[in-house]
Design a protein around this motif. Structure first.
Motif, PDB file in Angstrom:
ATOM      1  N   TYR A 100       0.845  -1.189  -0.145  1.00  0.00           N
ATOM      2  CA  TYR A 100      -0.073  -0.103  -0.131  1.00  0.00           C
ATOM      3  C   TYR A 100       0.987   1.365  -0.033  1.00  0.00           C
ATOM      4  N   LEU A 101       2.103   1.078  -0.232  1.00  0.00           N
ATOM      5  CA  LEU A 101       3.199   2.313   0.051  1.00  0.00           C
ATOM      6  C   LEU A 101       3.283   2.811  -1.412  1.00  0.00           C
ATOM      7  N   TYR A 102       2.975   4.082  -1.401  1.00  0.00           N
ATOM      8  CA  TYR A 102       3.212   5.005  -2.699  1.00  0.00           C
ATOM      9  C   TYR A 102       2.542   4.200  -4.010  1.00  0.00           C
ATOM     10  N   PRO A 103       1.174   3.758  -3.912  1.00  0.00           N
ATOM     11  CA  PRO A 103       0.722   3.090  -5.076  1.00  0.00           C
ATOM     12  C   PRO A 103       0.057   4.161  -6.138  1.00  0.00           C
ATOM     13  N   PHE A 104       0.946   4.668  -6.783  1.00  0.00           N
ATOM     14  CA  PHE A 104       0.576   5.730  -7.836  1.00  0.00           C
ATOM     15  C   PHE A 104      -0.042   5.250  -8.774  1.00  0.00           C
ATOM     16  N   ARG A 105       0.168   4.167  -9.486  1.00  0.00           N
ATOM     17  CA  ARG A 105      -0.745   3.697 -10.694  1.00  0.00           C
ATOM     18  C   ARG A 105      -2.221   3.321 -10.088  1.00  0.00           C
ATOM     19  N   SER A 106      -2.400   2.499  -8.973  1.00  0.00           N
ATOM     20  CA  SER A 106      -3.487   2.262  -8.573  1.00  0.00           C
ATOM     21  C   SER A 106      -4.280   3.532  -8.349  1.00  0.00           C
ATOM     22  N   MET A 107      -3.775   4.416  -7.818  1.00  0.00           N
ATOM     23  CA  MET A 107      -4.398   5.953  -7.608  1.00  0.00           C
ATOM     24  C   MET A 107      -4.954   6.395  -8.768  1.00  0.00           C
ATOM     25  N   LEU A 108      -4.112   6.461  -9.751  1.00  0.00           N
ATOM     26  CA  LEU A 108      -4.737   7.173 -10.922  1.00  0.00           C
ATOM     27  C   LEU A 108      -5.960   6.007 -11.757  1.00  0.00           C
ATOM     28  N   LYS A 109      -5.721   4.562 -11.463  1.00  0.00           N
ATOM     29  CA  LYS A 109      -6.557   3.961 -12.208  1.00  0.00           C
ATOM     30  C   LYS A 109      -8.093   4.094 -11.243  1.00  0.00           C
ATOM     31  N   ASN A 110      -8.063   4.505 -10.086  1.00  0.00           N
ATOM     32  CA  ASN A 110      -8.904   4.723  -9.303  1.00  0.00           C
ATOM     33  C   ASN A 110      -9.819   6.140  -9.177  1.00  0.00           C
ATOM     34  N   GLY A 111      -8.922   6.892 -10.147  1.00  0.00           N
ATOM     35  CA  GLY A 111      -9.567   8.139 -10.149  1.00  0.00           C
ATOM     36  C   GLY A 111      -9.163   9.300  -9.304  1.00  0.00           C
ATOM     37  N   VAL A 112      -8.042   8.991  -8.685  1.00  0.00           N
ATOM     38  CA  VAL A 112      -7.495   9.888  -7.652  1.00  0.00           C
ATOM     39  C   VAL A 112      -6.481  10.747  -8.248  1.00  0.00           C
ATOM     40  N   PRO A 113      -6.699  12.043  -8.552  1.00  0.00           N
ATOM     41  CA  PRO A 113      -5.706  12.998  -9.215  1.00  0.00           C
ATOM     42  C   PRO A 113      -4.367  13.066  -8.432  1.00  0.00           C
ATOM     43  N   LEU A 114      -3.465  12.953  -9.306  1.00  0.00           N
ATOM     44  CA  LEU A 114      -2.047  13.165  -8.634  1.00  0.00           C
ATOM     45  C   LEU A 114      -1.170  14.226  -8.865  1.00  0.00           C
ATOM     46  N   ALA A 115      -0.811  15.243  -7.836  1.00  0.00           N
ATOM     47  CA  ALA A 115       0.068  16.261  -8.115  1.00  0.00           C
ATOM     48  C   ALA A 115       1.162  15.933  -7.364  1.00  0.00           C
ATOM     49  N   ALA A 116       2.481  16.094  -8.299  1.00  0.00           N
ATOM     50  CA  ALA A 116       3.610  15.566  -7.797  1.00  0.00           C
ATOM     51  C   ALA A 116       4.435  16.568  -7.221  1.00  0.00           C
ATOM     52  N   GLY A 117       5.577  16.691  -6.422  1.00  0.00           N
ATOM     53  CA  GLY A 117       6.298  17.547  -5.842  1.00  0.00           C
ATOM     54  C   GLY A 117       7.587  16.998  -5.390  1.00  0.00           C
ATOM     55  N   SER A 118       8.444  17.664  -4.598  1.00  0.00           N
ATOM     56  CA  SER A 118       9.648  17.214  -4.054  1.00  0.00           C
ATOM     57  C   SER A 118       9.443  17.268  -2.423  1.00  0.00           C
ATOM     58  N   ASP A 119       8.740  17.992  -1.820  1.00  0.00           N
ATOM     59  CA  ASP A 119       8.598  18.262  -0.351  1.00  0.00           C
ATOM     60  C   ASP A 119      10.173  18.814  -0.068  1.00  0.00           C
ATOM     61  N   GLY A 120      10.681  19.553  -0.780  1.00  0.00           N
ATOM     62  CA  GLY A 120      11.862  19.965  -0.315  1.00  0.00           C
ATOM     63  C   GLY A 120      11.765  21.141   0.729  1.00  0.00           C
ATOM     64  N   PRO A 121      12.758  21.008   1.609  1.00  0.00           N
ATOM     65  CA  PRO A 121      14.012  20.408   1.468  1.00  0.00           C
ATOM     66  C   PRO A 121      14.187  18.985   1.977  1.00  0.00           C
ATOM     67  N   VAL A 122      13.118  18.445   2.376  1.00  0.00           N
ATOM     68  CA  VAL A 122      13.131  16.967   2.646  1.00  0.00           C
ATOM     69  C   VAL A 122      13.838  16.036   1.560  1.00  0.00           C
ATOM     70  N   GLU A 123      13.513  16.564   0.418  1.00  0.00           N
ATOM     71  CA  GLU A 123      14.265  15.952  -0.913  1.00  0.00           C
ATOM     72  C   GLU A 123      14.860  16.610  -1.718  1.00  0.00           C
ATOM     73  N   ASP A 124      15.696  16.173  -2.689  1.00  0.00           N
ATOM     74  CA  ASP A 124      16.218  16.805  -3.649  1.00  0.00           C
ATOM     75  C   ASP A 124      15.137  17.566  -4.433  1.00  0.00           C
ATOM     76  N   PRO A 125      15.072  18.783  -4.794  1.00  0.00           N
ATOM     77  CA  PRO A 125      14.130  19.332  -5.662  1.00  0.00           C
ATOM     78  C   PRO A 125      14.234  19.227  -7.169  1.00  0.00           C
ATOM     79  N   ASN A 126      15.130  18.716  -7.543  1.00  0.00           N
ATOM     80  CA  ASN A 126      15.165  18.156  -9.089  1.00  0.00           C
ATOM     81  C   ASN A 126      14.024  17.094  -9.425  1.00  0.00           C
ATOM     82  N   PRO A 127      13.177  17.698 -10.288  1.00  0.00           N
ATOM     83  CA  PRO A 127      11.987  16.743 -10.457  1.00  0.00           C
ATOM     84  C   PRO A 127      12.443  15.572 -11.178  1.00  0.00           C
ATOM     85  N   MET A 128      13.368  15.362 -11.934  1.00  0.00           N
ATOM     86  CA  MET A 128      13.882  14.262 -12.660  1.00  0.00           C
ATOM     87  C   MET A 128      14.389  13.161 -11.815  1.00  0.00           C
TER      88      MET A 128
END
Length: 380
Positions: free
Chosen positions: A317-345
């Motif tokens: 159940y951890l980070y199930p992004f494909r299932s979220m899209l399949k079930n109609g949950v819109p995804l908005a992606a980000g970095s949560d900087g400075p927690v993570e590297d802000p480079n979207p790649m």
């Protein structure tokens, strides 16, 4: 390395606070949380160092003394002062709302805040980020950020998400999500429902696999959230609700199902920040409420220890992004900087390859890019 960094900061600023962020016990040789004794012989200054997640911190003895934290100090609501089990003395480790006991003692000059914001803006431009969702820490940061943006020193468009303690002022001033001011607007209010997996403070429905006596902690009650939902929707502010654990997410859904108005949800597009652990049943309830999942794909790579925290069964159940899209949950992606590297790649790579996790939830490159661009725009 941590001690060397603190000592270096003390040489540059012998009389002031030393504040830092970024340590991770999982990367230390001892694999343990820091304590005040790790810092007391390093610098005479008061020191506060947040873990990389921001949900726990270590304070040295000087900082604890200034904040008047001792063996008699009571834990704040939804926070913990970690204590030595033998003598009851604070170890220096602070969890969730207990951090505020020390942070409220620290004062920052506007010039320091200004320099930090300009540096961050320039770094984000270098990795191609031209519009930002900015989660604001306090009124000073918002004021300085707006001044810099007005002066043209911050080049990105800004969608500002204010802290809860600025909520009443924002509503009184008439800020609403649908208003705009040439690229700077205040639209959301951030609420922390729980902590993080790394700190073992994310609120789970079952105990942590590697700490069976704990299910984490809820940092915001149902009653308070119920009241805030009503006031936010009346004031025209989007709710940006931090929930990493499934118990925290379930609490959000329960409150919104009974309190939130469908017309307000369609207009304001409330969002859940992180949605790290989301079984199918919760996913479908999110879809039915029209909630946006504001996710951070880079977590997949960073949380290499997550299966230890959750066990194999829950890790599905951890980070199930494909299932979220399949079930109609819109995804908005980000970095949560400075927690993570802000480079979207970095995030694109993590969502496409899912290192350490099962392949079934992998996204395509197009799907991840859509979450970072169209999804981010929709969420603001």
């Amino acid at each position: 390395d941590i001690k060397e960094a603190v000592a270096k900061a003390a040489r540059k600023n012998p009389n002031g606070w030393i504040v830092g962020r970024g340590w991770d016990q999982e990367k230390l040789r001892e694999h343990r949380y820091l304590e005040k004794t790790d810092l007391d012989d390093t610098a005479p200054n008061p020191v506060l160092l947040r873990r990389v997640c921001g949900h726990i911190a270590v304070a040295n003895s000087a900082a604890l003394k200034i904040a008047n934290i001792n063996r008699r100090t009571q834990n704040p609501e939804a926070g913990e002062i970690v204590r030595d089990p033998l003598n009851g003395e604070p170890t220096g480790l602070l969890k969730e709302n207990a951090l505020g006991l020390v942070e409220q003692m620290i004062r920052y000059d506007d010039k320091v805040v200004e320099a930090a914001l300009v540096t961050a803006s320039q770094r984000l431009l270098r990795v191609g980020l031209t519009s930002l969702h900015c989660i604001i820490n306090n009124a000073q940061e918002l004021r300085v950020l707006r001044r810099l943006w007005d002066a043209g020193r911050i080049k990105q468009s800004i969608y500002a998400i204010i802290p809860l303690d600025s909520f009443d002022e924002a509503v009184k001033a008439g800020f609403a999500t649908e208003t705009n001011n040439g690229g700077f607007r205040i639209g959301g209010v951030k609420i922390f429902m729980d902590g993080s997996l790394g700190a073992r403070t994310a609120a789970l429905s079952e105990p942590y696999s590697d700490q069976p006596d704990s299910t984490g902690m809820l940092t915001f009650s149902e009653e308070k959230l119920n009241d805030l939902v009503v006031r936010a929707e009346e004031g025209g502010l989007q709710l940006c609700m931090h929930a990493i654990g499934d118990r925290a997410l379930g609490t959000i859904l329960k409150v919104l199902e009974t309190t939130s108005r469908a017309s307000a949800r369609r207009k304001l597009r409330h969002r859940v920040e992180h949605c790290s652990i989301i079984p199918l049943a919760l996913m479908k309830r999110m879809r039915n409420l029209g909630l946006i999942a504001s996710v951070q794909p880079r977590f997949i790579y960073s949380d290499s220890w997550a299966i230890d925290r959750l066990g194999k069964r829950r890790s599905q159940y951890l980070y199930p992004f494909r299932s979220m899209l399949k079930n109609g949950v819109p995804l908005a992606a980000g970095s949560d900087g400075p927690v993570e590297d802000p480079n979207p790649m970095e995030g694109v790579w993590s969502a496409v390859t899912r290192p350490g996790l099962t392949n079934e939830e992998r996204l395509t490159v197009d799907q991840v890019l859509s979450a970072y661009t169209i999804g981010g725009a929709y969420a603001s």
